[in-house]
Design a protein around this motif. Structure first.
Motif, PDB file in Angstrom:
ATOM      1  N   LEU A   3     -10.340  13.449  -9.460  1.00  0.00           N
ATOM      2  CA  LEU A   3      -9.724  12.348  -8.729  1.00  0.00           C
ATOM      3  C   LEU A   3      -8.368  11.989  -9.340  1.00  0.00           C
ATOM      4  N   GLN A 129     -16.495   5.059   6.704  1.00  0.00           N
ATOM      5  CA  GLN A 129     -15.633   6.157   7.123  1.00  0.00           C
ATOM      6  C   GLN A 129     -15.192   6.006   8.571  1.00  0.00           C
ATOM      7  N   VAL A 252     -12.216  13.114   0.132  1.00  0.00           N
ATOM      8  CA  VAL A 252     -11.605  12.136  -0.773  1.00  0.00           C
ATOM      9  C   VAL A 252     -10.276  12.652  -1.302  1.00  0.00           C
ATOM     10  N   VAL A 256      -6.697  10.807  -0.771  1.00  0.00           N
ATOM     11  CA  VAL A 256      -5.869  10.365  -1.895  1.00  0.00           C
ATOM     12  C   VAL A 256      -4.485  10.996  -1.828  1.00  0.00           C
ATOM     13  N   SER A 259      -1.889   9.244   0.169  1.00  0.00           N
ATOM     14  CA  SER A 259      -1.294   8.010  -0.342  1.00  0.00           C
ATOM     15  C   SER A 259       0.133   8.253  -0.822  1.00  0.00           C
ATOM     16  N   ILE A 292      -8.608   3.212   2.182  1.00  0.00           N
ATOM     17  CA  ILE A 292      -9.530   2.545   1.262  1.00  0.00           C
ATOM     18  C   ILE A 292     -10.963   2.615   1.813  1.00  0.00           C
ATOM     19  N   TYR A 295     -12.286   5.976   1.286  1.00  0.00           N
ATOM     20  CA  TYR A 295     -12.629   6.144  -0.128  1.00  0.00           C
ATOM     21  C   TYR A 295     -13.994   5.500  -0.426  1.00  0.00           C
ATOM     22  N   SER A 298     -16.996   7.362   0.822  1.00  0.00           N
ATOM     23  CA  SER A 298     -17.220   8.712   0.303  1.00  0.00           C
ATOM     24  C   SER A 298     -18.061   8.713  -0.958  1.00  0.00           C
TER      25      SER A 298
END
Length: 299
Positions: A3, A129, A252, A256, A259, A292, A295, A298
């Motif tokens: 991550l 989700q 995920v 990410v 972002s 978010i 996330y 998940s």
């Protein structure tokens, strides 16, 4: 760890988008992309030589690689074709659109990845989700309204369609990456897919751009071009190492990585002085809240 690598990849992707926008300003797309693939290939060429020649130059480091068989090369060749298709659509679209519109559209890729995982791998979305998916779709609707104020009509703008196609093929690439990174070495994939892309781009430039170079947008060198290669290579490296972790979740990781829109949006506002930022910031907020929820759903 995977991550953390995904967040590092996201930050580098944001800088990559900024360098790409700068390099493409009043510039020919295909030679910019060719130089990008050339520089990226040169950066990883020592790893290919070391692995294929049995040299121990990178033994014990993150850059250590291994030779691959014909099946491994075929898998990487397919990845190169998918990524290059996404790049071509994305580069042409980005050249003609504000970065503050392109960034949020690209930020919807995790939704496409989730939908692909749902259809291809039998995954099921939970309440969080689905909320993230709906918020991302709402942000696209709001973004289309903001784009009209700048003369960008989503339904009738070919550059928007190219960016959308870039996002779709990018999502396909993410799903495919999850498949191959459980089977192949990250440095092997990164180095060889750059080399294969260089071959494809050389062919395209030779057949499409070079004969008509005097009748199209002229090419000029920009020092943003090597920055494209550096930021992208580092972002991809962090991304591939993240996916090579058995516990990594592509939904995920993809979320990410998107972002990165925070970096590209901020630079679009500060460096390129793009317009209508308040409305676009609201769209971006919906996307980030959606990310978010993705996330949270998940885990």
């Amino acid at each position: 760890m995977w991550l953390t690598l995904a967040f590092l990849s996201a930050a580098l992707l944001g800088l990559y988008d900024v360098a790409k926008k700068q390099a493409l300003t009043a510039n020919a797309v295909l030679p910019v992309l060719w130089f990008n693939t050339l520089i990226s290939t040169l950066l990883f060429l020592p790893m290919i030589v070391a692995a294929e020649g049995g040299f121990g130059w990178f033994d014990g480091t993150l850059f250590e690689s291994v030779p691959g068989d014909w099946w491994a090369h075929l898998l990487v060749l397919c990845k190169s074709a998918i990524v290059l298709s996404s790049w071509l659509c994305g580069y042409f679209g980005l050249k003609h659109l504000p970065l503050t519109i392109v960034g949020p559209i690209n930020a919807t890729r995790p939704v496409l990845v989730l939908m692909g995982a749902l259809l291809l791998f039998g995954e099921r979305l939970n309440g969080y989700q689905w909320t993230g998916v709906l918020l991302a779709l709402l942000s696209l609707f709001l973004l289309s309204r903001a784009g009209r104020k700048e003369g960008v009509r989503f339904a009738h703008n070919r550059w928007i369609w190219l960016i959308a196609l870039s996002a779709l093929t990018g999502a396909m690439s993410g799903l495919y990456d999850k498949f191959i990174m459980q089977r192949l070495d990250p440095i092997f994939v990164q180095s060889w897919y750059n080399l294969y892309q260089l071959g494809m781009m050389s062919l395209m430039c030779g057949l499409i751009w070079w004969p008509k170079r005097h009748a199209t947008t002229p090419f000029h060198w920009s020092w943003a071009i090597p920055l494209i290669s550096i930021f992208l290579s580092l972002a991809d490296l962090a991304y591939l190492y993240a996916l090579s972790d058995e516990g990594a979740m592509i939904s995920v990781v993809s979320m990410v990585r998107r972002s990165s829109v925070v970096v590209s949006f901020g630079c679009g506002a500060l460096l390129f002085r793009e317009k209508n930022l308040k409305a676009k910031a609201l769209d971006l907020l919906f996307i980030l809240v959606g990310m978010i929820f993705l996330y949270l759903g998940s885990f």
